[in-house]
Design an enzyme around this catalytic site. Structure first.
Site, short mmCIF file in Angstrom:
data_model
loop_
_atom_site.label_atom_id
_atom_site.label_comp_id
_atom_site.label_asym_id
_atom_site.label_seq_id
_atom_site.Cartn_x
_atom_site.Cartn_y
_atom_site.Cartn_z
N CYS A 2 -0.95 72.04 -24.31
CA CYS A 2 -1.92 73.10 -24.07
C CYS A 2 -3.28 72.48 -23.75
O CYS A 2 -3.67 71.48 -24.32
CB CYS A 2 -2.09 74.05 -25.25
SG CYS A 2 -0.58 74.85 -25.75
N ARG A 27 -1.29 69.28 -19.21
CA ARG A 27 -1.08 69.41 -20.65
C ARG A 27 -0.11 70.54 -21.00
O ARG A 27 0.32 70.67 -22.15
CB ARG A 27 -2.42 69.66 -21.36
CG ARG A 27 -3.43 68.56 -21.16
CD ARG A 27 -4.71 68.89 -21.91
NE ARG A 27 -4.44 68.96 -23.34
CZ ARG A 27 -4.43 67.91 -24.15
NH1 ARG A 27 -4.68 66.71 -23.68
NH2 ARG A 27 -4.18 68.06 -25.43
N TRP A 75 1.64 75.30 -23.21
CA TRP A 75 2.98 74.71 -23.38
C TRP A 75 3.53 75.43 -24.61
O TRP A 75 3.09 75.17 -25.74
CB TRP A 75 2.89 73.20 -23.60
CG TRP A 75 4.20 72.51 -23.63
CD1 TRP A 75 4.88 72.01 -22.56
CD2 TRP A 75 5.01 72.23 -24.78
NE1 TRP A 75 6.06 71.44 -22.98
CE2 TRP A 75 6.17 71.56 -24.34
CE3 TRP A 75 4.87 72.48 -26.15
CZ2 TRP A 75 7.17 71.13 -25.20
CZ3 TRP A 75 5.87 72.06 -27.01
CH2 TRP A 75 7.01 71.39 -26.54
N ASN A 101 -4.91 75.16 -29.26
CA ASN A 101 -3.99 74.06 -28.98
C ASN A 101 -3.51 73.53 -30.32
O ASN A 101 -4.33 73.13 -31.15
CB ASN A 101 -4.72 72.96 -28.19
CG ASN A 101 -3.89 71.70 -28.05
OD1 ASN A 101 -2.66 71.74 -28.11
ND2 ASN A 101 -4.55 70.58 -27.86
N GLY A 102 -2.19 73.55 -30.54
CA GLY A 102 -1.65 73.04 -31.82
C GLY A 102 -0.65 74.02 -32.39
O GLY A 102 -0.13 74.88 -31.68
N GLU A 480 12.98 52.40 -19.99
CA GLU A 480 11.88 53.10 -19.32
C GLU A 480 12.31 53.61 -17.94
O GLU A 480 11.98 54.73 -17.55
CB GLU A 480 10.66 52.17 -19.23
CG GLU A 480 9.46 52.75 -18.50
CD GLU A 480 8.90 54.03 -19.10
OE1 GLU A 480 9.33 54.44 -20.19
OE2 GLU A 480 8.04 54.65 -18.45
N LYS A 484 12.25 57.51 -16.80
CA LYS A 484 11.53 57.97 -15.60
C LYS A 484 12.45 58.86 -14.77
O LYS A 484 12.05 59.93 -14.33
CB LYS A 484 11.09 56.79 -14.73
CG LYS A 484 9.90 56.01 -15.19
CD LYS A 484 8.56 56.69 -15.06
CE LYS A 484 8.20 57.56 -16.20
NZ LYS A 484 7.94 57.09 -17.48
N GLU A 487 13.34 62.33 -16.61
CA GLU A 487 12.29 63.32 -16.86
C GLU A 487 11.79 63.99 -15.60
O GLU A 487 11.35 65.13 -15.64
CB GLU A 487 11.14 62.75 -17.71
CG GLU A 487 10.26 61.75 -17.04
CD GLU A 487 9.20 61.19 -17.98
OE1 GLU A 487 8.70 61.91 -18.86
OE2 GLU A 487 8.85 60.01 -17.82
N HIS A 503 31.46 48.99 -25.91
CA HIS A 503 31.81 49.48 -27.25
C HIS A 503 31.90 51.00 -27.29
O HIS A 503 31.61 51.60 -28.33
CB HIS A 503 30.80 48.94 -28.28
CG HIS A 503 30.84 47.45 -28.39
ND1 HIS A 503 31.84 46.77 -29.04
CD2 HIS A 503 30.03 46.49 -27.88
CE1 HIS A 503 31.64 45.46 -28.95
NE2 HIS A 503 30.55 45.27 -28.24
N LYS A 602 2.03 66.48 -20.88
CA LYS A 602 1.57 65.10 -20.86
C LYS A 602 1.28 64.56 -22.25
O LYS A 602 1.62 63.45 -22.59
CB LYS A 602 0.32 65.02 -20.00
CG LYS A 602 -0.32 63.65 -19.90
CD LYS A 602 0.41 62.82 -18.89
CE LYS A 602 -0.16 61.42 -18.74
NZ LYS A 602 0.88 60.50 -18.25
O1 M6R Z 1 0.28 59.47 -24.76
P1 M6R Z 1 1.39 58.68 -25.34
O2 M6R Z 1 1.56 57.33 -24.70
O3 M6R Z 1 1.32 58.55 -26.83
O4 M6R Z 1 2.68 59.52 -25.01
C1 M6R Z 1 3.93 59.15 -25.50
C2 M6R Z 1 5.02 59.89 -24.79
O5 M6R Z 1 4.90 61.27 -25.00
C3 M6R Z 1 5.02 59.62 -23.28
O6 M6R Z 1 5.11 58.26 -23.01
C4 M6R Z 1 6.19 60.36 -22.62
O7 M6R Z 1 7.39 59.78 -23.01
C5 M6R Z 1 6.03 60.35 -21.10
N1 M6R Z 1 6.40 61.63 -20.57
C6 M6R Z 1 6.92 59.40 -20.42
O8 M6R Z 1 6.76 59.43 -19.04
#
Ligand code: M6R
Length: 607
Positions: A2, A27, A75, A101-102, A480, A484, A487, A503, A602
């Site tokens: 948010c 956000r 969000w 927000n929260g 990673e 990517k 997501e 395994h 984000k």
């Molecule tokens: O802001 P942060 O690095 O703490 O965020 C951590 C994760 O939420 C963030 O890396 C998330 O996994 C991303 N969407 C990955 O692309």
């Protein structure tokens, strides 16, 4: 999660608030709303969907009149993303409008209490209780009413409040989430992130938890929980608006991938002085000797950076290093004490689980070093020491330069600590310093080498699922690369330590499957080739990531992406570049909303 923004000044508020929301949309982007104080009281418009939908509904803001207002991009946590559940929320008689927000953790009890007292709720949100509590305890003093109400709330709440009785005044409060005040001339702002403000002012105040602010066009006053006035430092934002814009790229993600050479340079260059790594943190590298072990924590990609960091730090410093997801660490009963160094990794510096894990470990005596991008963020301020990555604003939800600059910071730390601990020969130290200095150019080479990724994405974008395999640092990068892809393209993908596949998971390998095999470490190349043979024997197709110019890979791989050669300890950063591009182009082929993938936000400020 948010985004909130508030404005009070002499101009029409709605267009300014919409502009702020557009910059905060990363956000949360399932619904949005605006409330302004016009002459006759509070006027409010909300819309499910994007900020653009809201903008259409209010004619770019022209349809709303008032010079003071609040706005929100959501969000969803409580209640579906509908018009009604969108923020702001109004109190029963329209005295207060609230954006939040929260998560209000005790909202169910408060809602039951208010309902019993005859209050009628319109939405399913936790936030609406705040609006009603405000109105029911209102005694004519706007600020004190917000303070009294906040004292009844549990959980995380960053609130922006508008009161019908006080045109031109905003009150906001921060508890466990980001909130920044922007100072203008004859106008003032609040927002979840400086990106919403930087086009209008660069003078900002970072609020701390438990602080309240009262804003009018001419004044900004900050108070602590007890109502005492607090003197705050005004900080200057160092980057320009262009840094938070697409700059001609179709998506922020592509722009941020391309920015990595420069971003990695910003992390490294200021810390290389006269052939040495200088970190400017409060401990000498020799103080590192008091730590018997290091725990690295973070969430999502930051956790993946931590996994790569573990290999590098352990290898150079010979100190035991563990990695743990912050969301797990916070709820364990971890064996952590003053001999532990916790390194918390976070791009945003606002991730709720990482903050909680830091607090948990600090309460057990651990010292905390944060690796953070966003200056003044909660994690940066909670930590004993900080290494800022200086990646610049990252807007795309899928992190790219945020991740590789975290790696760069971890590499710097490992080399610095190894020297301080006396665990590294001078020649090797010099080699690693040179490799750090060369890393930005290596990132650029990684981009230049992979012009055919788009073609490969065209070839493989129809896959139902993929596996990413690797060993050691290649495994960290595989995690990673896999994240990517999933997501932003919604293709199911999993990362496996290559030796682990047989395994159980190998049961899923057949002729329909694409396996992405990361084979960038010389010592493990042969072992990786055996794993590649295993999946090929079961019919899988293989897309390899291999060191530039290594022809051996063509014997087994169907397609190859190259990572430029260089110091192998630092390979995770350059080898990730083609995988970021691969994920990007696959998502593009599949028509996905790359910068705003479904269900994500984000900055994950709720647990
Ligand atoms: O802001 P942060 O690095 O703490 O965020 C951590 C994760 O939420 C963030 O890396 C998330 O996994 C991303 N969407 C990955 O692309």
């Amino acid at each position: 999660m948010c985004g909130i923004v508030g404005y009070t000044g002499a101009q029409q508020a709605a267009p300014i608030l919409l502009e702020g929301l557009r910059r905060l949309e990363y956000r949360g982007y399932d619904s949005a709303g605006v409330a302004v104080h016009g002459g006759g009281g509070i006027e409010m418009v909300k819309a499910s969907g994007t900020v653009e939908r809201l903008a259409e509904k209010i004619d770019g803001g022209a349809a709303m009149h008032g010079v003071c207002g609040i706005a929100h991009t959501r969000w969803a946590t409580h209640g579906a993303p509908t018009d009604t559940n969108a923020h702001p929320h109004l109190s029963e008689h329209g005295t207060f409008a609230v954006v939040h927000n929260g998560i209000i953790e005790n909202y169910a009890a408060l809602r039951a209490e208010l309902t019993a007292a005859g209050c009628v709720f319109r939405s399913e949100t936790d936030t609406e209780v705040v609006a009603h509590l405000l109105e029911r305890s209102y005694d004519g003093d706007f600020l004190r009413t917000v303070m009294r109400t906040a004292a009844r709330l549990e959980g995380s709440y960053v609130l922006g409040v508008l009161c019908a009785d006080e045109p031109g005044r905003l009150v906001c409060v921060k508890e466990a989430g980001p909130l920044i005040l922007g100072l203008g001339i004859g106008e003032n702002y609040f927002a979840s992130d400086v990106t919403a403000l930087v086009g209008r002012t660069k003078n900002v105040i970072y609020l701390d938890d438990g602080e309240f602010a009262s804003l009018t066009p001419e004044s900004v006053t900050v108070y602590d929980r007890t109502g005492r006035e607090v003197t705050k430092t005004v900080s200057r934002v160092v980057w320009d608006l262009e840094a938070a814009e697409k700059g001609g790229y179709e998506h922020f993600m592509l722009k941020e991938i391309m920015e990595q050479p420069r971003a990695v340079k910003s992390t490294i260059a200021p810390r290389l002085r006269s052939g040495r790594v200088e970190l400017d943190i409060g401990w000498s590298a020799a103080d590192m000797a008091s730590f018997r072990r290091i725990v690295l924590t973070g969430c999502g990609s930051a956790y993946h950076a931590a996994v790569a960091g573990k290999y590098v730090i352990e290898s150079l410093c010979r100190v035991p290093v563990e990695t743990e997801l912050a969301s797990e660490l916070r709820y364990r009963d971890p064996i952590i004490g003053p001999d532990t160094l916790l390194i918390a990794v976070s791009q945003s510096g606002e991730t709720a689980d990482t903050i909680a894990a830091m607090r948990e470990c600090a309460s057990r005596g651990a010292k905390v070093l944060a690796i953070v991008n966003v200056v003044g963020s909660t994690i940066a301020r909670l930590a004993d020491e900080v290494i800022y990555t200086h990646a610049g604003p990252e807007i795309a939800v899928a992190t790219t330069k945020g991740y590789t600059t975290q790696l760069a910071a971890l590499y710097l730390f490992a080399v610095w600590a190894a020297e301080g601990l006396g665990r590294i020969e001078k020649t090797r130290y010099n080699e690693l310093v040179a490799a750090l200095s060369a890393l930005p150019a290596r990132m650029q080479r990684a981009i230049d080498l992979n012009t055919h990724v788009r073609y490969l994405a065209g070839r493989w974008h129809g896959q139902g699922a993929m596996f990413f395999i690797g060993r050691g640092m290649d495994y960290a990068a595989a995690m990673e690369g896999s994240l990517k892809l999933k997501e932003i393209s919604y293709i199911h993908s999993e990362a496996y330590a290559a030796g682990e596949l047989k395994h159980g998971t190998i049961a899923l390998i057949d002729e329909k499957r694409l396996v992405v095999a990361l084979c960038c470490q010389t010592a493990l190349f042969g072992k990786m080739m055996s794993n590649v043979e295993e999946v090929k024997a079961r019919g899988a197709r293989v897309l390899a990531v291999a060191p530039e110019g290594d022809r051996r890979i063509f014997a087994d791989a169907d397609d190859v992406l190259f990572a430029p050669k260089g110091e192998e300890l630092f390979v995770a950063a350059p080898e990730l570049v083609p995988l970021q591009l691969f994920a990007y182009y696959v998502a593009l082929e599949n028509g996905c909303d790359i910068d705003k993938p479904r269900n994500l936000a984000k900055s994950v400020t709720v647990e």
